[in-house]
Motif scaffolding. Structure first.
Motif, PDB file in Angstrom:
ATOM      1  N   ALA A   1     -11.079  -5.064   0.723  1.00 40.46           N
ATOM      2  CA  ALA A   1     -10.015  -5.046  -0.285  1.00 40.46           C
ATOM      3  C   ALA A   1      -8.670  -5.048   0.409  1.00 40.46           C
ATOM      4  N   SER A   2      -7.632  -5.382  -0.341  1.00 39.96           N
ATOM      5  CA  SER A   2      -6.279  -5.337   0.207  1.00 39.96           C
ATOM      6  C   SER A   2      -5.887  -3.883   0.469  1.00 39.96           C
ATOM      7  N   PRO A   3      -4.962  -3.640   1.388  1.00 37.45           N
ATOM      8  CA  PRO A   3      -4.509  -2.261   1.632  1.00 37.45           C
ATOM      9  C   PRO A   3      -4.070  -1.524   0.364  1.00 37.45           C
ATOM     10  N   PRO A   4      -3.314  -2.162  -0.556  1.00 39.58           N
ATOM     11  CA  PRO A   4      -2.977  -1.430  -1.787  1.00 39.58           C
ATOM     12  C   PRO A   4      -4.217  -1.033  -2.590  1.00 39.58           C
ATOM     13  N   LEU A   5      -5.228  -1.901  -2.618  1.00 36.38           N
ATOM     14  CA  LEU A   5      -6.451  -1.561  -3.341  1.00 36.38           C
ATOM     15  C   LEU A   5      -7.241  -0.466  -2.629  1.00 36.38           C
ATOM     16  N   VAL A   6      -7.166  -0.424  -1.307  1.00 34.79           N
ATOM     17  CA  VAL A   6      -7.811   0.669  -0.575  1.00 34.79           C
ATOM     18  C   VAL A   6      -7.255   2.007  -1.046  1.00 34.79           C
ATOM     19  N   VAL A   7      -5.928   2.066  -1.173  1.00 34.13           N
ATOM     20  CA  VAL A   7      -5.294   3.305  -1.646  1.00 34.13           C
ATOM     21  C   VAL A   7      -5.723   3.606  -3.082  1.00 34.13           C
ATOM     22  N   ALA A   8      -5.764   2.566  -3.919  1.00 31.40           N
ATOM     23  CA  ALA A   8      -6.134   2.761  -5.324  1.00 31.40           C
ATOM     24  C   ALA A   8      -7.566   3.286  -5.451  1.00 31.40           C
ATOM     25  N   TYR A   9      -8.487   2.722  -4.690  1.00 32.33           N
ATOM     26  CA  TYR A   9      -9.874   3.191  -4.761  1.00 32.33           C
ATOM     27  C   TYR A   9     -10.032   4.589  -4.160  1.00 32.33           C
ATOM     28  N   ALA A  10      -9.231   4.910  -3.155  1.00 33.92           N
ATOM     29  CA  ALA A  10      -9.262   6.277  -2.613  1.00 33.92           C
ATOM     30  C   ALA A  10      -8.828   7.271  -3.678  1.00 33.92           C
ATOM     31  N   LEU A  11      -7.816   6.907  -4.445  1.00 36.12           N
ATOM     32  CA  LEU A  11      -7.336   7.781  -5.520  1.00 36.12           C
ATOM     33  C   LEU A  11      -8.387   7.910  -6.620  1.00 36.12           C
ATOM     34  N   ALA A  12      -9.030   6.790  -6.973  1.00 33.46           N
ATOM     35  CA  ALA A  12     -10.060   6.819  -8.022  1.00 33.46           C
ATOM     36  C   ALA A  12     -11.296   7.575  -7.544  1.00 33.46           C
ATOM     37  N   GLY A  13     -11.586   7.479  -6.250  1.00 29.37           N
ATOM     38  CA  GLY A  13     -12.738   8.188  -5.690  1.00 29.37           C
ATOM     39  C   GLY A  13     -14.068   7.518  -5.910  1.00 29.37           C
ATOM     40  N   THR A  14     -14.073   6.348  -6.530  1.00 27.56           N
ATOM     41  CA  THR A  14     -15.318   5.650  -6.820  1.00 27.56           C
ATOM     42  C   THR A  14     -15.052   4.160  -6.976  1.00 27.56           C
TER      43      THR A  14
ATOM     44  N   ALA B   1       0.836  -1.209   0.000  1.00 27.60           N
ATOM     45  CA  ALA B   1       0.000   0.000   0.000  1.00 27.60           C
ATOM     46  C   ALA B   1       0.866   1.252   0.000  1.00 27.60           C
ATOM     47  N   ALA B   2       1.951   1.202   0.767  1.00 27.36           N
ATOM     48  CA  ALA B   2       2.850   2.353   0.835  1.00 27.36           C
ATOM     49  C   ALA B   2       3.541   2.591  -0.511  1.00 27.36           C
ATOM     50  N   LEU B   3       3.852   1.517  -1.227  1.00 28.77           N
ATOM     51  CA  LEU B   3       4.469   1.664  -2.553  1.00 28.77           C
ATOM     52  C   LEU B   3       3.473   2.236  -3.555  1.00 28.77           C
ATOM     53  N   VAL B   4       2.211   1.843  -3.461  1.00 28.68           N
ATOM     54  CA  VAL B   4       1.180   2.450  -4.312  1.00 28.68           C
ATOM     55  C   VAL B   4       1.120   3.951  -4.043  1.00 28.68           C
ATOM     56  N   ALA B   5       1.157   4.319  -2.753  1.00 33.03           N
ATOM     57  CA  ALA B   5       1.119   5.744  -2.398  1.00 33.03           C
ATOM     58  C   ALA B   5       2.329   6.482  -2.957  1.00 33.03           C
ATOM     59  N   LYS B   6       3.488   5.863  -2.871  1.00 35.05           N
ATOM     60  CA  LYS B   6       4.717   6.499  -3.385  1.00 35.05           C
ATOM     61  C   LYS B   6       4.606   6.760  -4.885  1.00 35.05           C
ATOM     62  N   LYS B   7       4.189   5.759  -5.631  1.00 40.69           N
ATOM     63  CA  LYS B   7       4.068   5.917  -7.073  1.00 40.69           C
ATOM     64  C   LYS B   7       3.023   6.981  -7.425  1.00 40.69           C
ATOM     65  N   ALA B   8       1.927   6.997  -6.678  1.00 41.81           N
ATOM     66  CA  ALA B   8       0.869   7.973  -6.929  1.00 41.81           C
ATOM     67  C   ALA B   8       1.343   9.391  -6.643  1.00 41.81           C
ATOM     68  N   CYS B   9       2.041   9.556  -5.527  1.00 42.17           N
ATOM     69  CA  CYS B   9       2.544  10.886  -5.171  1.00 42.17           C
ATOM     70  C   CYS B   9       3.555  11.386  -6.192  1.00 42.17           C
ATOM     71  N   GLU B  10       4.408  10.494  -6.652  1.00 38.60           N
ATOM     72  CA  GLU B  10       5.412  10.884  -7.637  1.00 38.60           C
ATOM     73  C   GLU B  10       4.778  11.298  -8.961  1.00 38.60           C
ATOM     74  N   LEU B  11       3.588  10.768  -9.245  1.00 37.37           N
ATOM     75  CA  LEU B  11       2.868  11.149 -10.450  1.00 37.37           C
ATOM     76  C   LEU B  11       1.966  12.360 -10.231  1.00 37.37           C
ATOM     77  N   GLY B  12       1.865  12.816  -8.991  1.00 37.22           N
ATOM     78  CA  GLY B  12       1.072  13.996  -8.688  1.00 37.22           C
ATOM     79  C   GLY B  12      -0.396  13.732  -8.412  1.00 37.22           C
ATOM     80  N   LEU B  13      -0.761  12.468  -8.147  1.00 35.62           N
ATOM     81  CA  LEU B  13      -2.158  12.152  -7.849  1.00 35.62           C
ATOM     82  C   LEU B  13      -2.506  12.557  -6.415  1.00 35.62           C
ATOM     83  N   GLU B  14      -3.791  12.862  -6.209  1.00 33.08           N
ATOM     84  CA  GLU B  14      -4.270  13.238  -4.877  1.00 33.08           C
ATOM     85  C   GLU B  14      -5.592  12.535  -4.579  1.00 33.08           C
ATOM     86  N   VAL B  15      -5.913  12.461  -3.293  1.00 35.05           N
ATOM     87  CA  VAL B  15      -7.202  11.920  -2.850  1.00 35.05           C
ATOM     88  C   VAL B  15      -8.121  13.092  -2.538  1.00 35.05           C
ATOM     89  N   LYS B  16      -9.364  13.011  -2.995  1.00 36.73           N
ATOM     90  CA  LYS B  16     -10.313  14.095  -2.731  1.00 36.73           C
ATOM     91  C   LYS B  16     -10.390  14.372  -1.229  1.00 36.73           C
TER      92      LYS B  16
END
Length: 999
Positions: free
Chosen positions: A655-668, A552-567
């Motif tokens: 869902a798995s912790p990495p998927l929790v982060v992914a769905y938070a980023l998607a917002g839906t 999950a932390a690696l998903v967050a790292k990749k997302a942050c490096e790409l500039g993604l945010e959670v609503k």
């Protein structure tokens, strides 16, 4: 005839008469265990040399083994000869052995376990010394039951006939035979621990009122209580969240915590792990689990029963453990053997290896669906096969954790080299690990996959190639409704279309794309069906597993490096199961990326998984409620029953912790991750799921470099030192509790009011009204008070009448020590579907005589005031979900005398019996609908008036006042349960047994 032992030490055990089947061990003066006495050094058990004295009592001591005469360990024994003689011995017991210890029938197989380093580890009851070929064919989980029966075989609580039943498991397991089992210890969390300590305190008062010694009420086996269920996510997305939430936790629960701290001093052999330390099952896995006990030089397997259904997580460590009702656990604390039906065992063979990017969470959701379909209620599941070598201990624990979700009593992983490696990783010292391995190998309880395997016999078989597991989630309302990730969007659309049910919300087509506009802290925002409003990395199921947490932390790292945010209106949270998780997230340098996305650590406890998700922002709540939005929560938990996670999230996905982060980023949850982008990068490019998902190799590298043994050692060296808020709690030193009748947290329950020494016998159920008429899958979440206390509920009315402001209501779980609140909260779930209401959803029912619609509590009290008994009608799987004693205590206090259902969840059925409620099952192919029962009838249950005329599992006729008649099976499964019924419940039975003990 059974035995009651008054024990101070293994050498000072005396036996006395008691009522039939009363097997109660009483602690007289065993060393008191304080909240601060569990040190790391206690986890390293020294070997015993021939000349050294026995070790001093430590935190890890268990109940003393039965008094014994050490025999020649080299001799063998004729087991069938023992069985033939046991009946005669029992007949002679009362006259010959009323005041002295009975020699263990199996002392001749007591063997010495040598220590390769010199001396001996201790002595043990040797299964190989039985020279019985049947042992090699037994599942490993059954061997643990066998060893316990042999070690405790005194011909009273446990007999040689019981041992033979287990040895002959291959032939007896399908016959519903009853066996006694004596677990090594008991595990509690604070929600279930508070009522347990309340009951113990109340039992002391009852003993005193009946003229006996109240100090007979004391745990004899070690009791570990971890305070983890009280922390709520009041503050999220803040660096100060941990401290802020703990301050709120203590403000709400100071009285409860003080009561538990009092209990840790007032009762012997009880350890309380303070708030803020971690989740009970992760602490059990990483620290409390012994695997093998060494008590007074006697070695035996660790085993545990807990008042939380996910006690099964310890099965991943090779420790036999499962959830029981709080009432049953209290009897075990007092030394009473558990009565259980010898279970069938499903052999689950694992082959292959998980594919790249597939997580342990995906695996457990797949296993859950398979086992649910296979049917494993009341059974053990034992995992084996070459695929075992591909699963880490944490992966195994994840699968074992969700045993309640697939319905099994246990999901067991026998000890092997992976287990030993985990023990070393988590800080168990080398000497202890060596002792564990030596004992288990010597006693045929260790699996060595480098050696040829003897085929074991199982009741049925399943097989899963790990390569076939694919990413998935489960939901939106049940943990076994698995949805492959690639099918999620289609499945979501069908859930919107389908009529209201487990896979449907009944949203009209014209409303499905409706967008609700609202203002979030001055900024424009919008929400629609399927939008995520809670994203929580939570629950021992996953937070104990470094691979998914660091994933999950690696998903967050990749997302942050790409500039993604959670609503900003999505409530994100991270609640680790122990301080170890924080240490390795910090060591990896990845916590900062989780923080950047709003997944700040909010506390160390169960949080969102048990409904302690805290309030949503008022603007979000209003937008959902005013526009009837089907909002979603995505959590890494183990339960997603309707109304559990949050009252406003109707769709809840595991869902798995990495998927929790992914769905938070998607917002839906209304997204196809393979085809649709999750967001847009800071460079303006579309970002897809594959762009942020780490490979299995990436995760393994971070786990290898970041998860270190010293993290476990340093965390658990300090765990029982508490924290300043805990340490400042002042508690009385008395051993009898002084009840504060103005308290709304701790209240003396009425269980023993007007109790007499003579058992009341069976309660006739005649012309009873139907309080509630249910369909299938009524869970303990529907029955037992849980989550927030609604401001318009009977419980809220009671609290306000007692001067409690609504902002201080706290949760039902935090008030489990007050029967007045809990009785009012029983059957108060806002999603309750009661057929008497003809489609209306909510905690109401019809008072049949008047036709008036009332709250369930008010209707129940009116029936009681009128002198009328009540029953409950239900469908399949009544009482599934978490083991909650209030799911039985509450209906009993409301006046329910029987529940007639198509089937019951194992623990809940036991709890009903423990509280004196009769569980009955419709005959196969029949239910309330097929029999034409509406719930408006009056019901008479034609049970014999003498309990000796009732047999476990017998049929009984039920008639109604309008001329209907049908047969049901009485679900008293053992003779001991009939004794509980005769006494009015298990606690009454124990008290009378103790009082009849001759000191």
């Amino acid at each position: 005839m059974v035995v009651v032992a008054l024990a101070r030490s293994p050498s000072s055990i005396a036996f006395a008469k008691s009522p039939p089947m009363a097997g109660v061990l009483l602690a007289r003066s065993s060393p008191r265990i304080s909240s601060y006495s569990l040190s790391m050094s206690a986890r390293c058990l020294p070997s015993l040399s021939a000349s050294s004295p026995p070790p001093r009592p430590s935190r890890h001591a268990s109940s003393p083994p039965p008094a014994r005469h050490l025999a020649d360990p080299r001799s063998t024994i004729s087991h069938r000869a023992l069985v033939r003689s046991s009946a005669a011995v029992s007949d002679r017991f009362e006259s010959r052995f009323a005041t002295m210890a009975m020699r263990n029938s199996y002392d001749s197989i007591l063997a010495t376990l040598p220590n390769p380093g010199g001396g001996e580890f201790g002595k043990y009851y040797s299964l190989p010394a039985l020279s019985d070929a049947r042992i090699d064919r037994l599942p490993y989980s059954i061997r643990i039951l066998l060893e316990s029966a042999i070690r405790n075989c005194d011909e009273f609580q446990v007999t040689a006939k019981d041992v033979e039943k287990i040895l002959d498991w291959e032939n007896t397991s399908h016959k519903q035979v009853e066996i006694p089992f004596k677990p090594s210890r008991v595990l509690l969390q604070d929600f279930t621990g508070v009522p347990a300590v309340v009951d113990l305190a109340c039992m002391r008062d009852a003993m005193k009122q009946l003229g006996s010694d109240p100090n007979k009420i004391n745990p004899l086996v070690p009791v570990d209580l971890v305070i983890d269920h009280s922390v709520q996510v009041d503050v999220a997305r803040s660096e100060n969240a941990v401290r802020a939430n703990m301050e709120f936790e203590f403000q709400r629960n100071k009285e409860r915590f003080g009561f538990l701290k009092w209990g840790s001093h007032a009762f012997q052999n009880m350890l309380v792990v303070p708030p803020g330390s971690g989740i009970v099952h992760q602490v059990n896995l990483e620290y409390l689990g012994r695997v093998v006990f060494n008590t007074g030089g006697i070695l035996y397997p660790d085993s545990v029963v807990g008042t939380d259904s996910h006690t099964t997580m310890i099965d991943g460590l090779g420790v036999a453990g499962w959830g029981v009702g709080g009432i049953e656990a209290e009897a075990v604390m007092l030394g009473q053997p558990m009565s259980m039906v010898l279970p069938r065992v499903v052999g689950f063979k694992l082959t292959g290896k998980l594919r790249n990017g597939v997580t342990a969470t995906d695996l457990v959701l797949t296993v859950t669906q398979m086992l649910r379909k296979h049917g494993v209620v009341g059974k053990f599941v034992e995992f084996y096969g070459e695929g075992m070598s591909e699963l880490s201990l944490a992966d195994r624990a994840t699968i074992a954790n969700m045993s309640p979700e697939y319905g099994a009593t246990m999901g067991f992983f026998p000890v092997d080299h992976v287990t030993l490696q985990y023990l070393k990783l988590t800080g168990r010292c080398d000497a202890t690990v060596a002792m564990i391995e030596s004992y288990l190998r010597a006693n045929k309880m260790f699996v060595d996959y480098s050696q040829p395997q003897i085929d074991r016999v199982y009741s049925s078989y399943l097989e899963l190639n790990l390569e076939h597991v694919e990413p998935c989630v489960s939901g939106p309302k049940r943990p076994h409704d698995r949805v492959p990730l690639k099918e999620m969007k289609v499945d979501w659309q069908s859930c919107l279309d389908n009529k209201v049910g487990f896979k449907g919300f009944g949203v009209p087509k014209e409303s499905q794309n409706k967008i609700a506009e609202f203002s979030f802290h001055g900024s424009p925002a919008q929400i629609k069906h399927g939008d995520v409003v809670i994203a929580a990395i939570t629950s021992c199921t996953n937070t104990s597993n470094p691979s998914v947490m660091l994933g999950a932390a690696l998903v967050a790292k990749k997302a942050c490096e790409l500039g993604l945010e959670v609503k900003p209106w999505i409530k994100t949270s991270l609640a680790p199961g122990s301080g170890v998780v924080t240490k390795y997230l910090e060591k990896s340098g990845l916590q900062k990326y989780l923080n950047q996305l709003g997944f700040n650590i909010v506390g160390y406890g169960c949080t969102t998984c048990i409904g302690n998700s805290g309030d949503l922002d008022a603007s979000v709540s209003a937008a959902i409620a005013e526009n009837d939005v089907v909002a979603a929560a995505v959590l890494s938990g183990n339960r997603n029953f309707e109304g559990r996670v949050h009252p406003l999230t109707r769709a809840n996905y595991l869902a798995s912790p990495p998927l929790v982060v992914a769905y938070a980023l998607a917002g839906t949850v209304d997204i196809d991750f393979e085809k649709e982008p999750i967001g847009t990068s800071k460079d303006g490019n579309k970002v897809y799921f594959k762009d942020i998902w780490p490979s299995t190799e990436e995760i393994a590298e971070v786990v290898q470099s970041s998860v270190l043994p010293n993290m476990f050692k340093s965390t658990y060296e300090a765990i029982t030192k508490g924290n300043p808020m805990w340490n400042q709690l002042s508690v009385p030193s008395s051993t009898e509790y002084t009840w504060d009748h103005t308290s709304t947290y701790i209240h003396e329950p009425p269980y023993f009011k007007n109790m007499r020494m003579s058992p009341p016998g069976p309660h006739p159920v005649k012309d009873a009204y139907c309080l509630l008429n249910f369909g299938d899958s009524i869970t303990t979440d529907h029955i037992s008070p849980a989550g927030a206390i609604p401001k318009d509920s009977p419980a809220a009315k009671y609290l306000m009448e007692h001067g409690v402001d609504p902002k201080d209501f706290n949760s039902y779980g935090s008030r489990r020590g007050n029967d007045e609140v809990m009785t009012r909260g029983t059957f108060a779930n806002i999603r309750l579907v009661n057929k008497l209401l003809k489609g209306e959803v909510g905690p109401k029912t019809i008072h049949i005589p008047t036709g008036e619609k009332l709250s369930v509590f008010d209707a129940a009290m009116r029936y009681k005031s009128e002198g009328n008994d009540t029953i409950v009608l239900a469908g399949e799987e009544y009482g599934s979900g978490s083991s909650r004693d209030w799911a039985a205590k509450g209906p009993m206090l409301q006046g329910v005398k029987a529940v007639i259902a198509k089937s019951f969840e194992r623990i809940h059925r036991s709890n009903l019996v423990g509280m004196g409620i009769v569980p009955l099952c419709f005959k196969p192919g029949e239910d309330a609908e097929t029999l034409g029962l509406t719930g408006h009838e009056r019901y008479t249950m034609h049970l014999p008036s003498n309990v000796s005329d009732i047999k476990p599992g017998q049929d009984v006729t039920v008639t109604t006042d309008d001329g209907k008649s049908f047969a049901c099976t009485v679900r008293f499964d053992t003779e001991v349960e009939l004794a509980y019924y005769e006494h009015g419940g298990i606690l009454h039975y124990v008290i009378r047994s103790l009082i009849n003990t001759k000191n």
